[in-house]
Design a protein around this motif. Structure first.
Motif, short mmCIF file in Angstrom:
data_model
loop_
_atom_site.label_atom_id
_atom_site.label_comp_id
_atom_site.label_asym_id
_atom_site.label_seq_id
_atom_site.Cartn_x
_atom_site.Cartn_y
_atom_site.Cartn_z
N ASP A 145 42.56 -32.19 -6.64
CA ASP A 145 41.28 -31.63 -7.01
C ASP A 145 40.29 -32.73 -7.42
O ASP A 145 39.11 -32.67 -7.10
N HIS A 199 38.41 -34.11 -4.66
CA HIS A 199 37.25 -33.31 -4.24
C HIS A 199 36.04 -33.56 -5.14
O HIS A 199 34.91 -33.44 -4.71
N GLU A 200 36.32 -33.85 -6.42
CA GLU A 200 35.24 -33.76 -7.40
C GLU A 200 34.72 -35.08 -7.95
O GLU A 200 33.67 -35.12 -8.55
N ARG A 210 37.76 -42.53 -7.39
CA ARG A 210 38.37 -41.64 -6.40
C ARG A 210 39.54 -42.35 -5.72
O ARG A 210 40.61 -41.81 -5.53
N ARG A 270 38.32 -35.59 1.30
CA ARG A 270 38.17 -34.33 0.59
C ARG A 270 36.84 -34.25 -0.16
O ARG A 270 36.23 -33.19 -0.25
N PHE A 271 36.40 -35.40 -0.68
CA PHE A 271 35.14 -35.41 -1.41
C PHE A 271 33.96 -35.05 -0.49
O PHE A 271 33.13 -34.23 -0.82
N GLY A 330 33.99 -31.41 0.37
CA GLY A 330 34.06 -30.43 -0.72
C GLY A 330 32.77 -30.19 -1.47
O GLY A 330 32.79 -29.74 -2.62
N ASP A 382 32.23 -26.66 -2.89
CA ASP A 382 33.05 -26.39 -4.08
C ASP A 382 32.37 -26.98 -5.32
O ASP A 382 32.36 -26.35 -6.38
N ARG A 383 31.78 -28.16 -5.16
CA ARG A 383 31.15 -28.80 -6.32
C ARG A 383 29.88 -28.06 -6.72
O ARG A 383 29.57 -27.92 -7.89
N PHE A 390 37.59 -23.02 -4.85
CA PHE A 390 38.87 -23.20 -4.17
C PHE A 390 39.92 -22.27 -4.80
O PHE A 390 40.70 -21.63 -4.10
N ALA A 407 33.57 -27.08 3.89
CA ALA A 407 34.60 -27.01 2.85
C ALA A 407 35.79 -26.18 3.33
O ALA A 407 36.95 -26.58 3.18
N SER A 411 37.57 -27.84 6.59
CA SER A 411 38.25 -29.11 6.32
C SER A 411 39.67 -28.84 5.81
O SER A 411 40.61 -29.56 6.14
#
Ligand SMILES: [Zn+2]
Length: 597
Positions: free
Chosen positions: A165, A168-169, A176, A258-259, A262, A265-266, A343, A409, A412
């Motif tokens: 996670d 992603h964030e 990262r 993923r970042f 994503g 999601d953020r 997610f 998102a 992927s």
């Protein structure tokens, strides 16, 4: 409460002549078979009740404690085994013969208790060259628990899924990358230094040998779709190719993948606090005609130290006719949710897709069981993919992320599952293959990820060790999901913002059979044609090719994307993002969220 559902099902039977005729199939033709079948239903219930107790959710069920259930289970199971033997081998109807075969097959999976997804094995045994395949597999699963739950990061410990996670964030690229390298001890436990007799390479050789005798999950999935494994491979490659074409040309480091994908999601995470997960989920299913609150489902959604670290859904009791009245299935959802986010919400909607799947089964006891793994995983995503559609987000969150970001998102995650499916398919076919080289080839070619053959960065999914070949149920399952979503939209209506006919219609046309129909027949009858990858390819092609920067800080905290705010959205779920982001960060160190089940 449960009677309300029962009444509504009974009412729908009265108005539907098709259902009345279907109801005649709820009992065995032979009295002898019927008696054995009801004994089977008791054993099957005791088996899942014991698993419910062993999950730590309850200590008693229907007034009986674990010891009483265990005694009941052992006694009845022994009786069932004998009675099944005594049934006549010929002169039975085809329905009864099929039911006997189903009971025999399903009984083999009964465990009579034990906590799901928590092995008793030790990770250190994975290094032993003398242990047998099943023990090696258990040892590798133990590595995911022992090492995966305790990755070192910034002087503290985080677990595997928290680390994923964070990928992603975390907007700081250096940080990262550090999260990504926190996985090194897990990769080493699973695949050593990628030597030819590394634990994973010995394990996959064992899995392939086993598959040569009994078939693999990939063979099962191929059969369920009605194609051969070579065709499965071609379909997976087509999906990956579609992503390759739609995701720009820039190569990206694995710790940035993923970042970059994503961002939705953020953008939306702030508006989905943990306490909103169930209300949003329930409201969506209510709009789909399925009242989860009245189904009697047991929800066990808070973390506990000994609890399985992934989300799953299972029967507690199996629906059956009792004195001419249908007694509904009771399901249980287990997840260790400490926080919300898109997610996690998507996953909760997926788990409840499993709930509505099994509560809709209306068949004789032998068939009140899961359909194939492939169908179950694919169907659960039918409602859950809507969470990445802006119209869904607007209605249920009061905010929406731009369509392109939402689709990126979602897909992927789908294409990563497809990449793992292709990886496993090729490892099964040639178990001496270098897994790092294979993973590098797949991810650099189709996902534009910079080659790092020195890293076993594929080794982050428990399923790869626990159920080798299982990933295909997600990767190929996505093809069935897209097919079902498209067909429902055409035959009924688009349902991203609800359709009260949805649950009843799907129960009638797709879900009521349980384990009776093989997936190939079920899908063929539902679609009116064989399954094809076309619907998923069209979905992925909704993505426009973009050129994303390969490195640099992509923080969206000061996003230049506008988020739609719905004026009629009820107050309560949205809170200032600054407070939430900060408290969420402190939560990471302890957070133990699920993987996709
Ligand atoms: Zn699932």
């Amino acid at each position: 409460m449960k009677n309300l559902l029962l009444l509504s099902l009974a009412c729908s039977l009265l108005v539907s002549p098709k259902s009345i005729s279907a109801d005649t199939g709820l009992m065995a033709d032979s009295k002898k078979v019927s008696a054995v079948e009801y004994l089977y239903a008791d054993v099957s219930d005791a088996n899942t009740i014991l698993a419910t107790i062993d999950s730590g959710l309850l200590s008693t069920y229907q007034g009986k404690d674990r010891a009483a259930w265990q005694q009941f289970y052992r006694k009845k199971r022994a009786k069932l085994a004998k009675e099944l033997e005594r049934l006549p081998a010929s002169g039975l109807s085809s329905g009864d013969t099929g039911a006997i075969a189903a009971m025999r097959k399903q009984m083999k999976a009964f465990t009579g208790g034990g906590a799901l997804f928590s092995p008793a094995a030790k990770c250190q045994d994975a290094a032993r060259k003398d242990i047998a395949y099943p023990d090696l597999k258990s040892a590798l699963v133990a590595c995911f628990v022992e090492i995966g739950n305790s990755l070192s990061f910034e002087g503290g410990k985080i677990n595997r899924v928290s680390a994923l996670d964070l990928l992603h964030e975390t907007s700081n690229p250096g940080r990262r990358k550090a999260v990504f390298f926190a996985f090194v001890p897990l990769w080493q436990a699973i695949n050593g230094n990628n030597e030819p007799d590394s634990p994973y390479r010995r394990m996959i050789a064992g899995a392939a040998a086993e598959a040569a005798k009994n078939g693999s999950e990939i063979d099962n999935a191929a059969r369920d779709v009605g194609i051969d494994p070579a065709e499965v491979e071609r379909w997976l490659v087509q999906i990956l190719d579609a992503w390759r074409e739609s995701s720009g040309d820039a190569m990206i480091e694995p710790w940035d993948f993923r970042f970059q994908a994503g961002e939705a999601d953020r953008l939306l995470g702030t508006y989905i606090p943990r306490e909103s997960l169930q209300p949003i989920n329930q409201r969506y299913y209510r709009d789909l005609g399925a009242d989860l609150e009245h189904m009697g489902t047991l929800y066990d959604l808070s973390p506990r130290p000994e609890k399985a670290a992934l989300a799953y859904t299972e029967f507690v009791t199996h629906g059956r006719m009792v004195n001419g009245v249908w007694r509904p299935t009771v399901a249980r959802v287990s997840a260790p949710y400490e926080r919300g986010g898109l997610f996690v919400l998507n996953e909760l909607v997926h788990e409840n897709g499993h709930v509505v799947n099994i509560t809709a089964i209306r068949n004789r006891p032998a068939f009140v069981d899961w359909p194939s793994d492939l169908f179950a995983e694919a169907f659960a995503d039918v409602p859950s993919w809507s969470t990445y559609e802006p119209v869904w987000q607007r209605r249920y969150l009061g905010h929406e992320a731009p369509e392109q970001l939402s689709l990126r998102a979602l897909y992927s995650v789908v294409v990563l599952d497809v990449a793992w499916s292709l990886f496993e398919l090729r490892m099964f076919r040639a178990p001496l293959t270098d897994p790092n080289a294979l993973w590098t080839e797949i991810t650099s070619r189709y996902l534009h990820i910079v080659p790092h053959p020195e890293l076993s960065w594929w080794a982050v999914r428990v399923q790869l060790a626990d159920l080798p070949g299982y990933m295909v149920n997600y990767g190929l399952g996505a093809i069935l999901t897209a097919e079902m979503r498209q067909h429902i939209s055409e035959a009924l209506s688009a349902f991203d913002t609800g359709d009260s006919r949805w649950y009843g219609w799907l129960s009638e046309h797709l879900l009521r059979y349980g384990s009776e129909r093989d997936t190939r027949t079920l899908m063929q009858n539902f679609l009116g044609r064989p399954v094809s990858p076309q619907a998923l390819l069209e979905q992925i092609h909704r993505l426009m090719p973009v050129t994303l920067e390969a490195t640099g800080d992509h923080s969206t905290d000061s996003a230049d994307h506008s988020i739609f705010l719905s004026p009629e959205y009820p107050a309560g779920f949205s809170q200032p993002s600054s407070q939430r982001l900060q408290s969420a960060w402190h939560g990471y160190l302890l957070w133990d969220p699920p993987t996709r089940q």
